[in-house]
Motif scaffolding. Sequence first.
Motif, PDB file in Angstrom:
ATOM      1  N   THR A 122       0.380  -1.480  -0.306  1.00 24.93           N
ATOM      2  CA  THR A 122       0.119   0.276  -0.251  1.00 24.93           C
ATOM      3  C   THR A 122       1.295   1.219  -0.212  1.00 24.93           C
ATOM      4  O   THR A 122       0.522   2.219  -1.020  1.00 24.93           O
ATOM      5  N   ASN A 125       2.122   2.282  -3.198  1.00 24.16           N
ATOM      6  CA  ASN A 125       1.192   2.280  -4.358  1.00 24.16           C
ATOM      7  C   ASN A 125       0.977   3.799  -4.188  1.00 24.16           C
ATOM      8  O   ASN A 125       0.324   3.774  -5.258  1.00 24.16           O
ATOM      9  N   ALA A 251      -4.579  -2.099   5.492  1.00 22.39           N
ATOM     10  CA  ALA A 251      -4.076  -1.596   3.703  1.00 22.39           C
ATOM     11  C   ALA A 251      -4.906  -0.013   4.107  1.00 22.39           C
ATOM     12  O   ALA A 251      -4.099   0.584   3.795  1.00 22.39           O
ATOM     13  N   THR A 255      -3.216   3.799   3.892  1.00 23.10           N
ATOM     14  CA  THR A 255      -3.924   4.691   3.108  1.00 23.10           C
ATOM     15  C   THR A 255      -4.808   5.750   4.282  1.00 23.10           C
ATOM     16  O   THR A 255      -4.044   7.088   3.792  1.00 23.10           O
ATOM     17  N   SER A 286      -4.283  -5.464  -1.216  1.00 23.84           N
ATOM     18  CA  SER A 286      -3.581  -3.701  -0.829  1.00 23.84           C
ATOM     19  C   SER A 286      -4.251  -2.448  -1.279  1.00 23.84           C
ATOM     20  O   SER A 286      -5.805  -3.270  -1.823  1.00 23.84           O
ATOM     21  N   SER A 287      -4.266  -1.375  -1.293  1.00 29.64           N
ATOM     22  CA  SER A 287      -4.748  -0.364  -1.295  1.00 29.64           C
ATOM     23  C   SER A 287      -4.002   0.824  -1.916  1.00 29.64           C
ATOM     24  O   SER A 287      -2.783   0.279  -2.322  1.00 29.64           O
TER      25      SER A 287
END
Length: 647
Positions: A122, A125, A251, A255, A286-287
């Motif tokens: 995450t 990302n 996740a 975030t 995951s985020s």
Amino acid sequence: MTEQDLAWHKAIDADALDDGEVTMCPAGLKTVALTKLDGRYGAIDNRCPHQGGPLGQGTLENDKIRCPWHGFDFDPFTGEAAGGPDFNVRTYPVEVREDGVYVGTPTPAPHPRTVSDVLLETMTNWGVDTVFGMVGHSNLGLAEAMHRAETAGKLRYFGIRHEGAAAFAAAAYGKLTGRPAACFGIAGPGSTNLLTGLYDAKSDRAPVLALSGNVDSSVAGKGAFQDIDLLAAFADVSVYSAMVRSGSDHAELMTMALKHAILDRGVGHLVLPDEVQILEAPEQKSSGPQGRMPDLRVSPPAAALQQALELIATATRPLIIVGAGAKFDMPAVVVLAERLNAPVLTTFKAKGQISDAHPLACGVLGRSGTPVASWMMNKADLLLVFGASFSNHTGISPYKPIIQIDTDPMMLGRFRPVAVPVLGDVGVTAAAVLDAVRPNPALVDQRPEIADRWSVWRTEKARRADKQLGGRVAAATVFEELSRLAPADAVLTVDVGNHAYSFGRYFETTEQSVLMSGYLGSIGFGFPAAMGAWAAAPDRPIVAITGDGGFGQYLGDFTTAVKYDMNITHILLNNGELAKISEEQRSAEYAVWQTSLHNPNFAAYARDCGAYGRRVTDAQDLSSAITEALSHPGPAMVEVLTDPSNH
């Protein structure tokens, strides 16, 4: 287990272990307790099943390995425990070969996806790919996930010598880019060491992610080793802080931490108990930022914009002041300044946001500033202030009509009312004003006056730079040379002290970026910040500017720069004193007390660390020393002996 299932690892040389001795040996990812007894070798699991004591650090008594922590006894060949079969430990085959003693261990199984992996996925990302930290016993699960991410090319990890340096580096990364980097520590002191650097990020509104390992949940709150309430400790410094528990939506917590750090421009913080870090999470997703981040480039309200335009139309000598909040929108502000013939002054934190070579630039306003800036402010009949915080150090005149533009409504009229508070993105608002402005027909072209004031100030700077101090170099000389030699695209990180005031007055920027500990004013910021700047912009020249007092706080991390071959040029002004404090003591009519410093030869220290190091005591040598350091491919230090009474 068959022979084919084993991976063989050389543990020690054949003659390295005496008979009757036990030792710890790595064998691939395993660690074994290796024993030589009556000419035979035995290898058992190094971890005592009681509380994980290292059996290889124990003693051999009555042909048994005694655990150094709690006295459990184990057979060095069979792994049988005196406490019964429930405590037996695993054994591993041993072979004595010509070149040493080998231990066979099972081929490692594929690593299960863990909570830490979900958090790291995450984090990356969201674009966070840089971590500064220290690995330790209560963050090993998360560290291993970082290791896997680094191996996969998704992460860069920089191991530092002090967690405070990690936090300063992450804060500098956020100040330079507007994007967060992460800092990382263990439970207790590893995380509390982060706090000063994180308060710098909070004070200067820089996005940072802080990750804390923590003690096992089963002992938390019981006064265990390094057990402190990290949520309480980080409550004031963070814009978001949460404990990651076994049943959390892992996740989403990452975030939330990153969204708060970016949008609130502060510290997002997560605490990970030891056992939660390694929980398997094979199905968790995951985020990321998709669908979560708004466009922050908001236009100003029509009524406020109209008020601003009407006030601008009355001014004949408008002036623009920019703070660090205008960093990423300077092109629009400069175009507006050119339309209004308006001098542009910066706060100290915003130094470098407009080139001092621009005909409207006047340098820094305030205690660290130039007489050009203060002269032009005194002559102004209207102040347009973009992204500045109205610090008492800046000294914006409260007696002039002010139009203030900021994205944060709480910053508008922060200390006292302003004529027109405008809520809006700096770049969008400057463009909107430019599009609709109707300047006063009597608008004065202030460029000739600015040029005259610069001429007077540069003559004075040259006079100060020509001073011969006998074995010392004037600060004005240092910054005259650095103004001439610093690459136009350099990032300059400036510490706290008299050298910083001299830098504000004397150094003339072109296109450089300048980073400092603005509101917190924390000594020690300069060199760790250079490491953060290098990680953020490794293709740009990085120049750290510190005093001896500031560098002394984190001089151990000079070895970090050498370890990672960071291309940092360090200009260290050594006056042997906390000279700013001496000045303040004199100003308060106190005796000067306890401000002297006992310093090493810092240039020699740099060489001992494996870097370039040169000490300068004569102004004639300054140019060549700085030139050599800038061209050195890696960490380089120029230590300049300066006079504490001359700045």
